[in-house]
Enzyme design. Structure first.
Site, PDB file in Angstrom:
ATOM      1  N   LYS A   1      96.212  45.722  76.434  1.00  0.00           N
ATOM      2  CA  LYS A   1      95.005  46.539  76.255  1.00  0.00           C
ATOM      3  C   LYS A   1      94.909  47.652  77.276  1.00  0.00           C
ATOM      4  O   LYS A   1      93.891  48.335  77.348  1.00  0.00           O
ATOM      5  CB  LYS A   1      93.756  45.646  76.368  1.00  0.00           C
ATOM      6  CG  LYS A   1      93.774  44.441  75.455  1.00  0.00           C
ATOM      7  CD  LYS A   1      92.512  43.635  75.633  1.00  0.00           C
ATOM      8  CE  LYS A   1      92.678  42.230  75.084  1.00  0.00           C
ATOM      9  NZ  LYS A   1      91.484  41.407  75.262  1.00  0.00           N
TER      10      LYS A   1
ATOM     11  N   ARG B   1      83.312  31.537  75.243  1.00  0.00           N
ATOM     12  CA  ARG B   1      83.350  32.549  74.189  1.00  0.00           C
ATOM     13  C   ARG B   1      83.295  31.924  72.803  1.00  0.00           C
ATOM     14  O   ARG B   1      83.798  30.831  72.600  1.00  0.00           O
ATOM     15  CB  ARG B   1      84.626  33.383  74.298  1.00  0.00           C
ATOM     16  CG  ARG B   1      84.461  34.580  75.191  1.00  0.00           C
ATOM     17  CD  ARG B   1      85.660  34.753  76.072  1.00  0.00           C
ATOM     18  NE  ARG B   1      85.511  35.867  76.969  1.00  0.00           N
ATOM     19  CZ  ARG B   1      84.816  35.798  78.112  1.00  0.00           C
ATOM     20  NH1 ARG B   1      84.154  34.704  78.406  1.00  0.00           N
ATOM     21  NH2 ARG B   1      84.773  36.822  78.907  1.00  0.00           N
TER      22      ARG B   1
ATOM     23  N   PRO C   1      87.460  46.818  72.344  1.00  0.00           N
ATOM     24  CA  PRO C   1      88.818  47.211  71.983  1.00  0.00           C
ATOM     25  C   PRO C   1      89.858  46.162  72.351  1.00  0.00           C
ATOM     26  O   PRO C   1      89.859  45.619  73.444  1.00  0.00           O
ATOM     27  CB  PRO C   1      89.036  48.490  72.800  1.00  0.00           C
ATOM     28  CG  PRO C   1      88.072  48.401  73.921  1.00  0.00           C
ATOM     29  CD  PRO C   1      86.902  47.660  73.400  1.00  0.00           C
ATOM     30  N   GLU C   2      90.727  45.857  71.409  1.00  0.00           N
ATOM     31  CA  GLU C   2      91.899  45.025  71.663  1.00  0.00           C
ATOM     32  C   GLU C   2      93.111  45.922  71.459  1.00  0.00           C
ATOM     33  O   GLU C   2      92.975  47.146  71.389  1.00  0.00           O
ATOM     34  CB  GLU C   2      91.893  43.804  70.731  1.00  0.00           C
ATOM     35  CG  GLU C   2      90.625  42.962  70.911  1.00  0.00           C
ATOM     36  CD  GLU C   2      90.624  41.683  70.077  1.00  0.00           C
ATOM     37  OE1 GLU C   2      91.710  41.220  69.696  1.00  0.00           O
ATOM     38  OE2 GLU C   2      89.527  41.160  69.805  1.00  0.00           O
TER      39      GLU C   2
END
Length: 278
Positions: free
Chosen positions: A69, A260, A2-3
């Site tokens: 967030k 990432r 989730p962002e």
DNA sequence: TACATTGTTCCGTC
DNA sequence: CGACGGAACAATGT
């Protein structure tokens, strides 16, 4: 994963499921989900977890909030920060779902926080203001125009890495950061300090458009399933290594930044950005 | 089995 | 010393 958009959707869901109701019982399935601070780990433990959970019984849920967030719930006179981690979600069901960590029984139903990976947590707060501690402005903050964004992201770091720094700008994660850079036509490795005013303006607009579209794409009033699992990939570059760029048809590339994956198009994303098209 | 995922923290280097 | 990059850590499915 989730962002900001997913957290906002969950916040709105909690508004419907919880606000205005009184907590009849708390089911603390995994006491490690309650943490004294965001930075503590599940294995650290916290001897106040159970007593904090018990103290909620009888109080009512008065409101919700979101910064970046992080979600906030006003329970009685206090607040609790909810961080979804990688796999946190909510389920409304009489029985605890798989990976249930805590359940709030509000009389007409039970709302469970479930989290398979256990990176998510609940942190009791003194007040609403504590929700923002350590965070830069929310990514949808009106102050983050071109100038505001440039001020928030100084230095020589790669712009993609900087966008993920929640202390600078709160709410972007790996996916929407990559998508916003693609929209703006900016290469992810571009050092912040080399972007000019036009680049910052396009990036600020791209972030706003990216997040706004993502928020609108989530049907209101429904749970949502994260789209990369099984269904069509709705993103322009994320998860599309080797596929043609939807704008210029060049092959999408994957590079690793800060450990990432970053997906980007070497054909139409340039250092400093390109003129905004259309 | 090794790897992938995220946010956070720690540590080494410039 | 500040800035920054890289790695480790948390958990678990593939």
């Amino acid at each position: 994963m989730p962002e900001l958009p997913e957290v906002e959707a969950w916040r709105a869901t909690m508004e419907r499921w919880l606000v205005g109701r009184s907590i009849a019982a708390v089911h603390l399935v995994d006491s490690a989900v309650i943490r004294p601070k965001l930075s503590t780990r599940p294995s650290d433990g916290w001897d106040q977890a159970q007593s904090w959970a018990s103290s909620l019984v009888g109080s009512s849920v008065k409101g919700t909030a979101r910064v970046g967030k992080r979600m906030g719930l006003q329970l009685g006179e206090g607040w609790v920060l909810v961080h979804l981690g990688m796999t946190g979600r909510f389920v409304r069901d009489p029985e605890p779902p798989r990976f249930a960590r805590i359940g709030l029984d509000v009389g007409d139903h039970v709302v469970w926080f479930a989290d398979q990976r256990r990176f998510g947590c609940l942190v009791p707060l003194q007040g609403r203001d504590a929700l923002c501690v350590g965070l830069g402005p929310d990514a949808l903050d009106a102050a983050l125009d071109g100038e505001g964004l440039a001020a928030a992201l100084p230095g020589r770091r790669a712009v993609k890495t900087a966008l993920l720094d929640q202390a600078r700008i709160a709410g972007l994660g790996n996916i929407h950061a990559a998508e916003a850079l693609w929209r703006a036509g900016i290469a992810p490795a571009t050092p912040c300090a080399t972007l000019d005013a036009l680049g910052w303006r396009s990036l600020a607009a791209a972030i706003r458009e990216q997040l706004a579209e993502a928020v609108e794409a989530i049907p209101p009033g429904e749970d949502f399933v994260y789209v990369t699992e099984g269904g069509d990939n709705p993103f322009a570059v994320y998860g599309r290594e080797g596929e043609p760029c939807p704008r210029c048809a060049e092959a999408i590339t994957r590079v690793v930044q800060g450990g990432r994956s970053t997906f980007w198009c070497p054909g139409c994303q340039r250092p400093g950005g390109v003129a905004v098209q259309g």
